[in-house]
Design a protein around this motif. Sequence first.
Motif, PDB file in Angstrom:
ATOM      1  N   PRO A  55     -13.206   1.070   1.247  1.00 30.02           N
ATOM      2  CA  PRO A  55     -12.732   2.182   2.076  1.00 30.02           C
ATOM      3  C   PRO A  55     -13.864   2.733   2.945  1.00 30.02           C
ATOM      4  O   PRO A  55     -14.491   3.735   2.621  1.00 30.02           O
ATOM      5  CB  PRO A  55     -12.244   3.205   1.042  1.00 30.02           C
ATOM      6  CG  PRO A  55     -13.074   2.930  -0.164  1.00 30.02           C
ATOM      7  CD  PRO A  55     -13.374   1.456  -0.163  1.00 30.02           C
TER       8      PRO A  55
ATOM      9  N   THR B  65       0.829  -1.193   0.000  1.00 27.13           N
ATOM     10  CA  THR B  65       0.000   0.000   0.000  1.00 27.13           C
ATOM     11  C   THR B  65       0.870   1.252   0.000  1.00 27.13           C
ATOM     12  O   THR B  65       2.085   1.189   0.240  1.00 27.13           O
ATOM     13  CB  THR B  65      -0.889   0.034   1.254  1.00 27.13           C
ATOM     14  OG1 THR B  65      -0.043   0.176   2.404  1.00 27.13           O
ATOM     15  CG2 THR B  65      -1.730  -1.221   1.375  1.00 27.13           C
TER      16      THR B  65
ATOM     17  N   ILE C  34      -4.921   1.197   2.709  1.00 23.63           N
ATOM     18  CA  ILE C  34      -5.483   0.097   1.910  1.00 23.63           C
ATOM     19  C   ILE C  34      -5.444   0.425   0.421  1.00 23.63           C
ATOM     20  O   ILE C  34      -6.106  -0.237  -0.373  1.00 23.63           O
ATOM     21  CB  ILE C  34      -6.938  -0.235   2.326  1.00 23.63           C
ATOM     22  CG1 ILE C  34      -7.838   0.992   2.202  1.00 23.63           C
ATOM     23  CG2 ILE C  34      -6.981  -0.807   3.735  1.00 23.63           C
ATOM     24  CD1 ILE C  34      -9.328   0.662   2.314  1.00 23.63           C
ATOM     25  N   ALA C  35      -4.670   1.454   0.037  1.00 23.37           N
ATOM     26  CA  ALA C  35      -4.609   1.881  -1.364  1.00 23.37           C
ATOM     27  C   ALA C  35      -3.247   1.522  -1.955  1.00 23.37           C
ATOM     28  O   ALA C  35      -2.203   1.868  -1.396  1.00 23.37           O
ATOM     29  CB  ALA C  35      -4.838   3.384  -1.481  1.00 23.37           C
TER      30      ALA C  35
ATOM     31  N   VAL D  47      -8.394   9.102  -0.860  1.00 21.64           N
ATOM     32  CA  VAL D  47      -8.135   7.664  -0.735  1.00 21.64           C
ATOM     33  C   VAL D  47      -7.622   7.380   0.672  1.00 21.64           C
ATOM     34  O   VAL D  47      -7.151   8.280   1.372  1.00 21.64           O
ATOM     35  CB  VAL D  47      -7.094   7.180  -1.774  1.00 21.64           C
ATOM     36  CG1 VAL D  47      -7.672   7.214  -3.178  1.00 21.64           C
ATOM     37  CG2 VAL D  47      -5.814   8.006  -1.701  1.00 21.64           C
TER      38      VAL D  47
ATOM     39  N   GLY E 184      -8.847   0.672   6.896  1.00 16.22           N
ATOM     40  CA  GLY E 184      -9.813   1.429   6.114  1.00 16.22           C
ATOM     41  C   GLY E 184     -11.013   1.912   6.886  1.00 16.22           C
ATOM     42  O   GLY E 184     -12.000   2.343   6.291  1.00 16.22           O
TER      43      GLY E 184
ATOM     44  N   HIS F 163      -8.097   0.708  -4.088  1.00 15.62           N
ATOM     45  CA  HIS F 163      -8.311   0.239  -2.723  1.00 15.62           C
ATOM     46  C   HIS F 163      -8.359  -1.289  -2.724  1.00 15.62           C
ATOM     47  O   HIS F 163      -9.047  -1.887  -3.551  1.00 15.62           O
ATOM     48  CB  HIS F 163      -9.611   0.809  -2.150  1.00 15.62           C
ATOM     49  CG  HIS F 163      -9.509   2.246  -1.750  1.00 15.62           C
ATOM     50  ND1 HIS F 163     -10.251   3.249  -2.314  1.00 15.62           N
ATOM     51  CD2 HIS F 163      -8.715   2.845  -0.816  1.00 15.62           C
ATOM     52  CE1 HIS F 163      -9.931   4.412  -1.747  1.00 15.62           C
ATOM     53  NE2 HIS F 163      -9.003   4.190  -0.841  1.00 15.62           N
TER      54      HIS F 163
END
Length: 103
Positions: A61, A22, A78-79, A74, A41, A57
């Motif tokens: 999210p 991430t 978790i991206a 974002v 998230g 993601h």
Amino acid sequence: MSTLRLAWRDGRTAAVEDPEGTVLDAAEAAGLALPFGCRTGACGTCTGRVLAGEVSHDRRPRALKRRHLDDGYVLLCIATPDGDCAVEVGAEVKRDLLANPFR
Ligand code: FES
């Protein structure tokens, strides 16, 4: 070969070559501290905003509303970057979401 560029509102910038995991993971691996809380998230502490390129993601999210996603926000925990991208980071980004209750 891809580059993740990070930009803080105080003018600092950093670049991470070939980021793994991430955005938060990649920044930490490069020795760059970003705000975070739950890492799942849910809390929104890690909120960033995509300035260029794309991130995906890895899971839903939960901390962001649809309109936030549409505006490019974002969750960096978790991206994952999809190729070259630039992301605005730092605690100030999350404050955007709180400043206007109608956003
Ligand atoms: S650290 Fe909680 S949403 Fe990313």
